[in-house]
Design a protein around this motif. Structure first.
Motif, PDB file in Angstrom:
ATOM      1  N   PHE A  66       0.875  -1.174   0.000  1.00  0.00           N
ATOM      2  CA  PHE A  66       0.000   0.000   0.000  1.00  0.00           C
ATOM      3  C   PHE A  66       0.911   1.222   0.000  1.00  0.00           C
ATOM      4  N   LYS A  67       0.890   1.989  -1.080  1.00  0.00           N
ATOM      5  CA  LYS A  67       1.766   3.153  -1.215  1.00  0.00           C
ATOM      6  C   LYS A  67       1.119   4.427  -0.678  1.00  0.00           C
ATOM      7  N   GLN A  68      -0.191   4.552  -0.875  1.00  0.00           N
ATOM      8  CA  GLN A  68      -0.937   5.720  -0.423  1.00  0.00           C
ATOM      9  C   GLN A  68      -2.332   5.262  -0.031  1.00  0.00           C
ATOM     10  N   PRO A  69      -3.038   6.044   0.794  1.00  0.00           N
ATOM     11  CA  PRO A  69      -4.400   5.657   1.177  1.00  0.00           C
ATOM     12  C   PRO A  69      -5.396   5.866   0.038  1.00  0.00           C
ATOM     13  N   LEU A  70      -6.496   5.151   0.134  1.00  0.00           N
ATOM     14  CA  LEU A  70      -7.644   5.342  -0.765  1.00  0.00           C
ATOM     15  C   LEU A  70      -8.758   5.932   0.083  1.00  0.00           C
ATOM     16  N   PHE A  71      -9.593   6.760  -0.561  1.00  0.00           N
ATOM     17  CA  PHE A  71     -10.668   7.418   0.164  1.00  0.00           C
ATOM     18  C   PHE A  71     -12.018   7.147  -0.481  1.00  0.00           C
ATOM     19  N   MET A  72     -13.050   7.183   0.344  1.00  0.00           N
ATOM     20  CA  MET A  72     -14.405   7.056  -0.163  1.00  0.00           C
ATOM     21  C   MET A  72     -14.592   8.081  -1.283  1.00  0.00           C
ATOM     22  N   GLY A  73     -15.173   7.641  -2.396  1.00  0.00           N
ATOM     23  CA  GLY A  73     -15.406   8.515  -3.535  1.00  0.00           C
ATOM     24  C   GLY A  73     -14.316   8.457  -4.591  1.00  0.00           C
ATOM     25  N   ASP A  74     -13.161   7.862  -4.263  1.00  0.00           N
ATOM     26  CA  ASP A  74     -12.113   7.712  -5.271  1.00  0.00           C
ATOM     27  C   ASP A  74     -12.592   6.805  -6.394  1.00  0.00           C
TER      28      ASP A  74
END
Length: 133
Positions: A66-74
């Motif tokens: 996991f390099k960066q977070p994912l967010f709701m709506g992505d």
């Protein structure tokens, strides 16, 4: 401070594309890692089952970063490609990108993984992957 390098989506069709929804996220809007892992497994299985010309099962997650977070709506795009085809196994690399913020669009590579699948027959036992045509 230097501007961050611009990230672009790969110039090919994604294997899978979806939007991260509230049910895929915690109370703060961060997408669950397990949700990402499940989607990566689905995306990786698609080229594997096409190459195997039939059923495949996941036997190993060789790496998962996991390099960066994912967010709701992505908007989440999964790019899967065959890396190696063995006698009964198929290794697939999956790269995951997000596009977010339609006002100031941002694209980022958020995850990459390597998975191994095994072709199986109706008896759920390993079978030989057919030759490439």
């Amino acid at each position: 401070m230097a501007e961050p390098a611009l990230t672009l989506l790969p110039q090919r069709e994604p294997t899978l594309r979806m939007v991260a929804m509230p049910s895929d996220s915690n109370y703060a809007g961060d997408v669950f890692g397990g949700w990402v892992m499940a989607q990566v497994d689905i995306a990786g299985s698609i080229p594997a089952l096409i190459r195997a010309r039939g059923r495949v099962v996941t036997v190993a997650v060789n790496s998962f970063v996991f390099k960066q977070p994912l967010f709701m709506g992505d908007v989440v795009s999964f790019y899967a490609e065959l890396v190696k085809v063995g006698r009964t196994s198929i290794t697939v690399k999956v790269e995951v990108y997000v596009q977010r913020d339609p006002v100031k669009p941002i694209c980022a590579k958020v995850t990459e993984a390597m998975l191994t699948y095994v072709a199986v027959g109706e008896d759920r036992r390993p079978r030989i992957v057919p030759p490439d045509e």
